[in-house]
Write an enzyme that holds these catalytic residues in place. Structure first.
Site, PDB file in Angstrom:
ATOM      1  N   SER A 302       0.815  -1.221   0.000  1.00  0.00           N
ATOM      2  CA  SER A 302       0.000   0.000   0.000  1.00  0.00           C
ATOM      3  C   SER A 302       0.849   1.272   0.000  1.00  0.00           C
ATOM      4  CB  SER A 302      -0.956  -0.049   1.198  1.00  0.00           C
ATOM      5  OG  SER A 302      -1.935   0.949   1.128  1.00  0.00           O
ATOM      6  N   ASP A 313      10.431   5.214  -9.979  1.00  0.00           N
ATOM      7  CA  ASP A 313      10.067   5.796 -11.273  1.00  0.00           C
ATOM      8  C   ASP A 313      10.828   7.086 -11.565  1.00  0.00           C
ATOM      9  OD1 ASP A 313       8.357   3.742 -11.722  1.00  0.00           O
ATOM     10  OD2 ASP A 313       6.505   4.910 -11.640  1.00  0.00           O
ATOM     11  N   LYS A 327      -0.640  -4.247  -3.192  1.00  0.00           N
ATOM     12  CA  LYS A 327      -1.911  -3.747  -2.682  1.00  0.00           C
ATOM     13  C   LYS A 327      -2.104  -2.325  -3.208  1.00  0.00           C
ATOM     14  CE  LYS A 327      -5.045  -2.135   0.458  1.00  0.00           C
ATOM     15  NZ  LYS A 327      -5.550  -0.746   0.564  1.00  0.00           N
TER      16      LYS A 327
END
Length: 533
Positions: A302, A313, A327
């Site tokens: 999460s 990224d 999740k």
């Protein structure tokens, strides 16, 4: 109407209220539900109330409202929600209160973690700076009574409830301690007990900081900032440990990411059906240029995956460890009534490059989704979505965050499991400290190891000389960590374990690669990935 009947009726009403909320959020908010769908929903709700009325009027025995509450709270409502996805959930009053306490990261009590051992309740550790810690309560102390009420055969939840209470009130705890002939009486004044999100922050090597983040609460980003400031200007590298972090508050994940990314960079996007899409960006940004390694595992989930994905990224950190949990479903908590709440999935999380974090759960049982992962097979990225980082590195979506460098989990063996099951290190610590003192220069030498062997025999824990020899480093670290926890506090004990941890040691070896990533100078990797596109 009698009280039991009113209570049972309330349970049924809550069930219908949840159905109504689900219908309005998934349908009415976007006016996408057809008249036929709405008619079917009304028919289902009417069928439920008709069945309930028939049971109430005709069942052979008097209505057991406790069983009805349990059937609705633990059966009907969760069953309905789990047909949607694994993470939509209903909180009864007790669970709802616990959820809010976890998010706030504080409560009022005496500040100690307890666990059952047989019919006894034993102190696992007092939290540093709390009333229990200041009073001198130690790990291994047995709680005999609380305010005169015996704890014999009570569970930890019941004892913890007795220890909690309004700030400034007193509670009297009777303890048994090995080496002390008579029980000890502690009169403790309850106070606010903070739950720290960052339980470790120290220089693990010269110039290299280490931060362990346990979960994302209201104080997480502030604690991370304080840790970074505590390292000072000599910080030349940082290892962020997110292993086992289950996530938590989204805004805290954004605020933590803000301390490593540039201003205005995307941290995460939310896409749903009933609400407008949302994009979260860093509000202030940071100019820190030191290399960052993030250590994750299969239980990193999460909000922890949001931070990992954003730093990966944007090429701000090298992610190492295992593929994370996956999740990426966002739950919005809707208050229902009588201190109950519905956590309903309303969005999906996407990383800055557009990767879906959520793992596939179609056709998978709830048990298998949470506990069974086929780690024996090699990772297959062929069916995953392919995205690119800011510098053009290939990353994969649709199944958690895939690490840049894999570090397998350290698997325990049967002998290690046996020692842990018997609480060997925890109990030996209490036994040893009954007749010895420990300072920071303490080492587990041959004399201590001989005493540990004798203790295992006294506890009827089977072992061979080979068992000891094959696991000697782990055993010595575990003994020292438990002793340091008892004498100097849980943080010092955790630092001892971190200094030995093979995954942490391996993660630190990737600091040069993280530095090259920070400088965008990974030519061999770039060349390979360019050729593969």
């Amino acid at each position: 109407m009698h009280a039991p009947t009113r209570r049972a009726l309330f349970s049924a009403t809550v069930f219908l209220a949840v159905c109504g909320v689900t219908g309005s959020v998934l349908g009415g908010r976007v006016a996408a539900q057809s008249a036929s769908d709405e008619s079917n929903l009304r028919d289902s709700m009417k069928s439920f109330t008709d069945v309930y009325s028939l049971v109430e009027a005709n069942y052979a025995d008097p209505m057991n409202t406790d069983r009805i509450d349990k059937a609705i709270y633990d059966g009907a409502i969760p069953g309905m929600l789990h047909m949607l996805d694994p993470h939509s959930n209903f909180y009864d009053p007790k669970a709802y209160a616990q959820m809010k306490e976890d998010q706030h990261g504080r409560y009022y009590g005496v500040g100690m973690q307890i666990q059952p051992q047989g019919s006894k309740i034993v102190v696992l550790t007092p939290f540093e700076g709390t009333p229990a810690y200041k009073a001198g309560i130690r790990p291994g102390d047995v709680i005999l009574s609380v305010d005169g009420k015996s704890t014999e055969n009570m569970d930890t939840t019941a004892v913890a409830t007795m220890l909690k209470g309004p700030r400034g009130t007193q509670v009297v705890v009777l303890m048994a301690r090995e080496g002390t002939p008579k029980p000890l009486t502690f009169t403790l004044t309850r106070d606010e007990i903070p739950r720290h999100s960052v339980d470790m922050a120290f220089m693990i090597k010269p110039g290299i900081g280490y931060i362990h983040v346990t979960q994302f609460m209201e104080t997480t980003s502030q604690e991370v900032q304080s840790a970074l400031e505590g390292f000072g200007p000599g910080l030349n590298g940082l290892l962020i440990d997110l292993r086992g972090n289950p996530g938590g508050l989204l805004n805290e994940a954004v605020e933590m990411s803000d301390q490593f990314l540039q201003k205005g960079q995307i941290v995460v996007s939310q896409r749903g059906r009933a609400f407008p899409d949302q994009v979260y960006r860093t509000p202030k940004g940071s100019d820190g240029k030191y290399p960052v390694v993030v250590l994750v595992n299969r239980n990193t989930a999460s909000a922890a995956e949001i931070v990992s994905g954003a730093l990966q990224d944007h090429d701000r950190a090298l992610i190492v460890g295992e593929t994370t949990f996956g999740k990426g479903l966002v739950q919005t908590v809707f208050p229902v009534s009588e201190n109950t709440g519905l956590a309903l999935t309303t969005f999906h999380y996407y990383t800055p490059s557009g990767r879906l974090i959520q793992r596939n759960y179609e056709g998978v049982s709830l048990y298998d989704y949470y506990y069974v992962r086929n780690d024996a097979l090699p990772a297959d990225d062929s069916n995953k979505e392919v995205k690119l980082t800011d510098s053009g590195r290939t990353v994969y979506g649709g199944g958690g965050i895939t690490p840049d460098e894999k570090i397998p989990d350290v698997k325990g063996n049967h002998f290690e499991d046996s020692l842990l099951i018997h609480y060997a290190f925890f109990n030996f610590s209490s036994h040893y400290l009954a007749n010895h003192t420990v300072d920071k220069s303490f080492v587990v030498d041959d004399t201590v190891m001989q005493q540990f062997r004798e203790f295992l025999k006294s506890q009827k824990v089977d072992y061979t000389d080979k068992d000891i020899a094959d696991n000697i480093d782990w055993i010595k670290t575990s003994i020292k960590a438990e002793l340091f926890t008892s004498v100097f506090g849980p943080t010092t004990g955790l630092e001892v374990r971190a200094g030995w941890d093979p995954q942490i040691a391996k993660a630190l070896t990737y600091m040069p690669e993280a530095l090259a990533l920070e400088n965008h100078t990974l030519p061999s990797q770039q060349k390979t990935q360019t050729a593969s596109r």
